[in-house]
Structures are given as C-alpha cells and as structure tokens.
Motif scaffolding. Structure first.
Motif, PDB file in Angstrom:
ATOM      1  N   GLN A  32       1.262  -1.401   0.043  1.00  0.00           N
ATOM      2  CA  GLN A  32      -0.213  -0.378   0.499  1.00  0.00           C
ATOM      3  C   GLN A  32       1.075   1.461   0.491  1.00  0.00           C
ATOM      4  O   GLN A  32       2.109   1.134   0.961  1.00  0.00           O
ATOM      5  N   TYR A 102      -5.484   1.588  -2.803  1.00  0.00           N
ATOM      6  CA  TYR A 102      -7.059   1.594  -2.081  1.00  0.00           C
ATOM      7  C   TYR A 102      -6.948   2.526  -1.275  1.00  0.00           C
ATOM      8  O   TYR A 102      -7.703   2.654  -1.032  1.00  0.00           O
ATOM      9  N   LEU A 103      -5.542   2.528  -0.533  1.00  0.00           N
ATOM     10  CA  LEU A 103      -6.152   2.863   0.785  1.00  0.00           C
ATOM     11  C   LEU A 103      -6.124   4.468   0.924  1.00  0.00           C
ATOM     12  O   LEU A 103      -6.220   5.720   1.255  1.00  0.00           O
ATOM     13  N   ALA A 105      -6.809   5.742  -1.912  1.00  0.00           N
ATOM     14  CA  ALA A 105      -8.286   6.275  -2.415  1.00  0.00           C
ATOM     15  C   ALA A 105      -9.145   6.207  -1.034  1.00  0.00           C
ATOM     16  O   ALA A 105      -9.666   7.496  -1.042  1.00  0.00           O
ATOM     17  N   VAL A 106      -8.863   5.486  -0.784  1.00  0.00           N
ATOM     18  CA  VAL A 106      -9.848   5.858   0.775  1.00  0.00           C
ATOM     19  C   VAL A 106      -9.864   7.502   1.255  1.00  0.00           C
ATOM     20  O   VAL A 106     -10.508   7.540   1.863  1.00  0.00           O
ATOM     21  N   GLY A 120     -16.483  -0.192  -1.788  1.00  0.00           N
ATOM     22  CA  GLY A 120     -16.181   0.200  -2.797  1.00  0.00           C
ATOM     23  C   GLY A 120     -16.911  -1.101  -3.447  1.00  0.00           C
ATOM     24  O   GLY A 120     -16.844  -2.434  -3.260  1.00  0.00           O
ATOM     25  N   ASN A 164     -15.600  -5.284   2.103  1.00  0.00           N
ATOM     26  CA  ASN A 164     -15.229  -3.976   1.206  1.00  0.00           C
ATOM     27  C   ASN A 164     -16.216  -3.091   1.549  1.00  0.00           C
ATOM     28  O   ASN A 164     -16.456  -2.486   1.602  1.00  0.00           O
ATOM     29  N   ALA A 206     -11.669   2.750  -4.397  1.00  0.00           N
ATOM     30  CA  ALA A 206     -11.427   2.457  -3.386  1.00  0.00           C
ATOM     31  C   ALA A 206     -12.595   0.423  -3.400  1.00  0.00           C
ATOM     32  O   ALA A 206     -12.837  -0.373  -3.247  1.00  0.00           O
TER      33      ALA A 206
END
Length: 351
Positions: A32, A102-103, A105-106, A120, A164, A206
C-alpha cells in the motif's frame, strides 16, 4: 500497559480455514502507498489456522492475530473491532486482494467529503481461474443481478458489503456492530447504519479484487444462503424487499415450469402423434437457450474468452436458481409457516 497510539485505519479480517488467501491479502497490504493502518486477523475457530502465515508479516505490518471459538463472520468482526485502535474500521473478507492504491483512494475520498460509512466495488484479477472469473461475471452483470453489485454510482443510498466496507469506529460501536445473523449480516448492518441517520457513500476508486468461490458447488451453497438471508432481512427491515430481489425466485419457478412443460410434451410424444406434440417438447427450451446465448456473448466479450463465456452460462444458472431456491425455502418457512429466524435455520447456521 504500553501506550497504543490511535491510528487512522484498522483493517479487520475474519478468517475460517483460509491461510493461503490470508497470505495473498497480507502481501497486498505490504504494498500500500498509504501507511497509517493496522491489521487485525481474527481466526474464527479454524481447523487450518493462519498463525504461521501472519507471523511472516509481523515485521512488515502492524499486525495483531487473535484466535477464538467459531461464531460466524459477524461476531468475529465485532471481536476485532473491540480490539482496534483506528479512527475508521475497514472490514474485508479474507478472499480479497487490494490494489496498491486502495488505502490512498479511501483516505482521499474521506478528506474530500467525510462520511460515516463507505465501501467500494469488487473486480476479477487477471490471475483468477476461469471459474472465478465466470462467477465474478455472474455476480456483477446486469443480466444476472441487475448490476446492483457492479460498483456504479446510484441515486439512492449506498449500502456497503463486508468484502469491502468502512465505517467510523464510534459509529460501529454505537450500533453494536454486526448482529448474530450468519448470512446477510453485512446488509443488515448497512441497513441499520442508514436507519440510524448516518451517511454512507460509494468510493469508486477504492475497489478490491475478490476471488469468489473456487467451484460451482460452493458457489451454489453461497447464493442459496444469500436467498435465505434476503427473507430474513425483509423480516428485520420491512420495506427493503425490492423487485430485483424477487427475480431469481421468478427465474427459478419459470425454468422449472418450462422444463416440466417440455417433459409433459415428451411423454405425449411417446403415447400420441410425435409431430402433434413436438412443439410442446421443444418450444419451452427456446427462452432458456436465448438467455444462455445472451450470457455467453456478453461474458465472452467482457472477458475476451469463449471458455469463460461458456462457464458463465453455468454460473448464471447456479446463481439465479441457487438464490431462488433459498429465497423460496425461507419464504415458506418464515412467511407461511411463521417460524422465526433461528428456529427456521438452526440446522443450517446455528448448530
């Protein structure tokens, strides 16, 4: 007691006999681009634990591993949440893999427009088997689910799913976390989040890779249980049953009626004039073949593989009929015979 600083995110993963999947998930977490998070693995009474796998990541991730007796995924998530120190809790299934952004984007979404809960979409990774890709297609296609799991923005409220799902920790605790439902507990929790007046949003960027089931037999059991859960959810949350939820049951009854009609035609051909009853034997298969051709063509184009297109036909029928059978069984037991949730399915879920 040593000081435990608060973190931005706590990632909670319940696990049941899936050490190899946990290995892939943890490996993706080491990649990440955002680093303020911890990982909490909750072993839910597994016969094949993942303790050794988690041990290999202890120096690369802020990771806590817990073992407990089996109680189902919802209660295992609650167990992890009680021990989490993140401002936000992110609930993942053990069979997902995260893209490296991913993280990030969150976090970007939350900084741009804060909300209480979020989630997501899921997608199929190129390395997945043809069966997994076919199942992924059947779970997200407009022609099988109406596209309700495809990850597109909608005008109505967004209900995150447990493969998710993210939520502010204080909101999670105030709602008491997941209920004792063994299937559909994530949708139940999402309904309760919205009913309590909290905000929820889809985070389009995400998304996760979701491995799904590895064969159609396991997939049938999964969707069968989902059909049961839909009736249980309707009982818990009146007014949430939508037309799209009825389609698998209608499809199941329709396919059974067509096959039965064809069988009657075949019997009549044996005892009467063949030409007179041939149409009754053959015609019922036409809508089934047309639907199969539609699924085959659409999946083949999307996946660029006739093989996956062919398997997608089987996956679509397994999904719709499996869900439809579970739905009809639960409707009979809960709505007609009047059994409560635990009486009706104690043998299935609560033994």
């Amino acid at each position: 007691m040593p000081y435990r600083r608060q973190m931005r995110y706590s990632i909670i993963v319940p696990v049941y006999n899936r050490p190899d999947e946990v290995d892939e998930l943890l490996d993706s977490l080491t990649r990440q681009t955002y680093g303020d998070f911890e990982v909490i693995i909750v072993e839910d009474g597994s016969q094949t634990p993942c303790r050794e796998v988690c041990g290999r990541y202890s120096g690369r991730l802020t990771l806590a591993y817990y073992e407990k007796p089996n109680s189902g995924p919802g209660q295992s998530r609650n167990y992890g949440a009680e021990r989490a120190r993140g401002e936000y809790l992110i609930i993942l299934d053990s069979d997902v893999v995260l893209p490296e952004g991913y993280l990030m984007a969150v976090d970007s979404e939350l900084k741009a427009m804060p909300c209480d809960a979020f989630g997501g979409a899921d997608a199929s990774h190129p390395s997945f088997t043809p069966v997994q890709k076919a199942i992924s297609y059947s779970m997200t296609s407009f022609f099988t689910t109406g596209g309700i799991r495809g990850g597109k923005k909608k005008l109505d409220r967004f209900y995150p799913r447990s493969y998710n799902m993210g939520i502010r920790r204080d909101v999670y605790m105030s709602l008491g976390g997941f209920s004792r439902m063994r299937f559909g507990e994530d949708i139940d929790f999402s309904y309760r989040i919205i009913e309590a007046g909290h905000s929820s949003r889809l985070f389009p960027e995400a998304w996760v890779w979701h491995k799904r089931r590895t064969d159609l037999r396991k997939f049938f059991r999964q969707v069968y249980n989902s059909g049961i859960a839909r009736i249980n959810l309707t009982k818990r949350h009146p007014g949430t049953l939508k037309a799209v939820h009825l389609l698998p049951a209608v499809f199941t009854v329709g396919v059974m009626a067509l096959v039965l009609t064809s069988a009657v035609g075949r019997v009549l051909m044996e005892y009467d004039d063949i030409n007179r009853w041939y149409w009754l034997c053959a015609a019922p298969w036409l809508p089934i073949l047309l639907y199969s051709a539609l699924i085959f063509t659409d999946s083949t184009v999307q996946n660029r593989s006739p093989k996956i297109g062919f398997i997608s036909v089987a996956a679509a029928f397994v999904q719709l009929i499996g869900y439809g059978c579970g739905f009809l069984e639960a409707w009979w037991k809960r709505c007609i015979r009047g059994k409560d949730e635990f009486q009706a399915f104690e043998k299935n879920f609560y033994k």
